[in-house]
Design an enzyme around this catalytic site. Sequence first.
Site, PDB file in Angstrom:
ATOM      1  CE  LYS A 227       4.807 -27.315  44.247  1.00  0.00           C
ATOM      2  NZ  LYS A 227       4.380 -27.222  45.647  1.00  0.00           N
TER       3      LYS A 227
ATOM      4  NE  ARG B 285      -5.258 -23.546  48.690  1.00  0.00           N
ATOM      5  CZ  ARG B 285      -4.679 -23.513  49.878  1.00  0.00           C
ATOM      6  NH1 ARG B 285      -5.082 -22.647  50.791  1.00  0.00           N
ATOM      7  NH2 ARG B 285      -3.705 -24.336  50.180  1.00  0.00           N
TER       8      ARG B 285
HETATM    9  N1  BES Z   1       0.505 -29.680  44.878  1.00  0.00           N
HETATM   10  C1  BES Z   1       0.851 -28.981  46.061  1.00  0.00           C
HETATM   11  C2  BES Z   1       0.629 -29.782  47.319  1.00  0.00           C
HETATM   12  C3  BES Z   1       1.556 -30.916  47.607  1.00  0.00           C
HETATM   13  C4  BES Z   1       2.904 -30.676  47.855  1.00  0.00           C
HETATM   14  C5  BES Z   1       1.059 -32.169  47.726  1.00  0.00           C
HETATM   15  C6  BES Z   1       3.719 -31.731  48.181  1.00  0.00           C
HETATM   16  C7  BES Z   1       1.877 -33.218  48.053  1.00  0.00           C
HETATM   17  C8  BES Z   1       3.217 -32.996  48.266  1.00  0.00           C
HETATM   18  C9  BES Z   1       0.003 -27.719  46.184  1.00  0.00           C
HETATM   19  O1  BES Z   1      -0.360 -27.114  45.006  1.00  0.00           O
HETATM   20  C10 BES Z   1       0.825 -26.750  46.970  1.00  0.00           C
HETATM   21  O2  BES Z   1       1.833 -26.352  46.487  1.00  0.00           O
HETATM   22  N2  BES Z   1       0.356 -26.417  48.166  1.00  0.00           N
HETATM   23  C11 BES Z   1       1.048 -25.522  49.025  1.00  0.00           C
HETATM   24  C12 BES Z   1       0.032 -24.544  49.578  1.00  0.00           C
HETATM   25  C13 BES Z   1       0.633 -23.328  50.219  1.00  0.00           C
HETATM   26  C14 BES Z   1       1.359 -22.496  49.189  1.00  0.00           C
HETATM   27  C15 BES Z   1      -0.466 -22.524  50.855  1.00  0.00           C
HETATM   28  C16 BES Z   1       1.698 -26.325  50.124  1.00  0.00           C
HETATM   29  O3  BES Z   1       1.123 -27.340  50.585  1.00  0.00           O
HETATM   30  O4  BES Z   1       2.811 -25.997  50.527  1.00  0.00           O
HETATM   31 MN    MN Z   2       1.098 -25.761  44.292  1.00  0.00          MN
END
Ligand code: BES
Ligand code: MN
Length: 457
Positions: free
Chosen positions: A236, A310
């Site tokens: 990230k 997930r």
């Molecule tokens: N923990 C994050 C989701 C998240 C991000 C929740 C910001 C609240 C605020 C999750 O693990 C994630 O990174 N999800 C990705 C999924 C994508 C890579 C398919 C997302 O939401 O961008």
């Molecule tokens: Mn994530």
Amino acid sequence: MQSLLLPPDFSPSLPVWVLAKGQEQGHLPETARAWIAATGFEPSAGRVLAVPGPGGTLLGAVFGVGAEDAKSRDPFLAANLARDLPAGDYRFEGALPDARLAIVGFLLGSYRFDRYRKPEIKTVKFAVPSGVDVAEVVRIAEGVRLARDLVNTPSNDMGPEELESAAQELAGRHEARCSVVRGEELARDFPLIHAVGVSSPRAPRLLDLTWGNESHPRVTIVGKGVCFDTGGLDIKPSSAMLIMKKDMGGAANALGLAHMLMDADLPIRLRVLIPAVENAVSGRSFRPGDVFRSRKGITVEIGNTDAEGRLVLADALALADEEEPDLLIDLATLTGAARVALGPEVPPVFSDDDAFADDIVRTGLAENDPVWRLPLWRNYEKMIASKVADVNNAGTGGHAGSITAALFLRKFVEKAKTYAHFDIFAWTPSARPGRPEGGEAHAIRAIYAYLKARHGS
Ligand code: BES
Ligand code: MN
Ligand code: ZN
């Protein structure tokens, strides 16, 4: 500051007069009415006015509740009392619009995460308004505080091991059992939890807490316990990583909810499953393009290592599903897309059970813990199709990210009578009444109220 409730036999001296906009002030003493006129105080919802008595003393205070029919009134506005009143012992004079929620808001508003700094000393105490069940509001506030504390604790002090300790501690408090599968032991039966968690020197684990009579209806809560989410090799950017200590917010909320349910002694057989991992970057990180065979046998291609939640949930849900629970719920800080759709205050709930979805949405609104239904739109399954495995963990096209995540999870549940997934934020980005900035309980007061109505006496 601190907010506390006084024992029922204790009669505090300081009145707080509840006043609606345009309401007759006949129930207020002369001095209070004069002070309201002199200061030009308007009793808008949530406003507090301290009223001086003779010789520089405090006579009491006025609490505005706004227009009597105000649709937008926040039931948690009583949280302002803890902030705005001087320390002291108070009682309400006049009826609050929703006394039970007002007291919950009052108790939650003074929450402060003070593990690393001196606690504030001011304490505001209230007599419990008649008709409010003290034990009930206190157990709700305790559950929320537990969830907030766990989320707010930074990742250096809240790794998989510390999350395990929190679950063990809660189990000990309520005579529940807690078993744990750790580290390399996960490789055989929980391959997806292992794949994500092995990247970190802090060993991953699956926490399995059970409580209650085996013959009671089975309620299982699964909580996402990603103790820090770097994104993995699909790392990230720093702005997105900044609050990722909260990625165990599903687990924190599951434990807060479990506290409420066990403390209330509901006639259910409760199970809490928490995959506790850190999604780290290392030579052992799983990679984009890797393929894993999950516990359920479904093969998963990794499209994005940042869609780790997930993965760990899939193996935990598969285990939960094996004993055919009556109700299977997961709580997870799963997607940024859920925030794009509904913002920070309203988590989406996904379920094929229409009756459950209707009930939980209604209950959430009544509890000031709103959730909103989004569809498990099956036609979007093509967005998570894989050319080499049964499914891909990340959606293509960038649309409906919260729905495709829910559809992914849905594949791992077959036998549960009712299954619902909550994509929660577990965070309050800027303070509101009863909700200080930081870690937050989302959906658990709604779920608790739903389960109490369904199973309570
Ligand atoms: N923990 C994050 C989701 C998240 C991000 C929740 C910001 C609240 C605020 C999750 O693990 C994630 O990174 N999800 C990705 C999924 C994508 C890579 C398919 C997302 O939401 O961008
Ligand atoms: Mn994530
Ligand atoms: Zn995550």
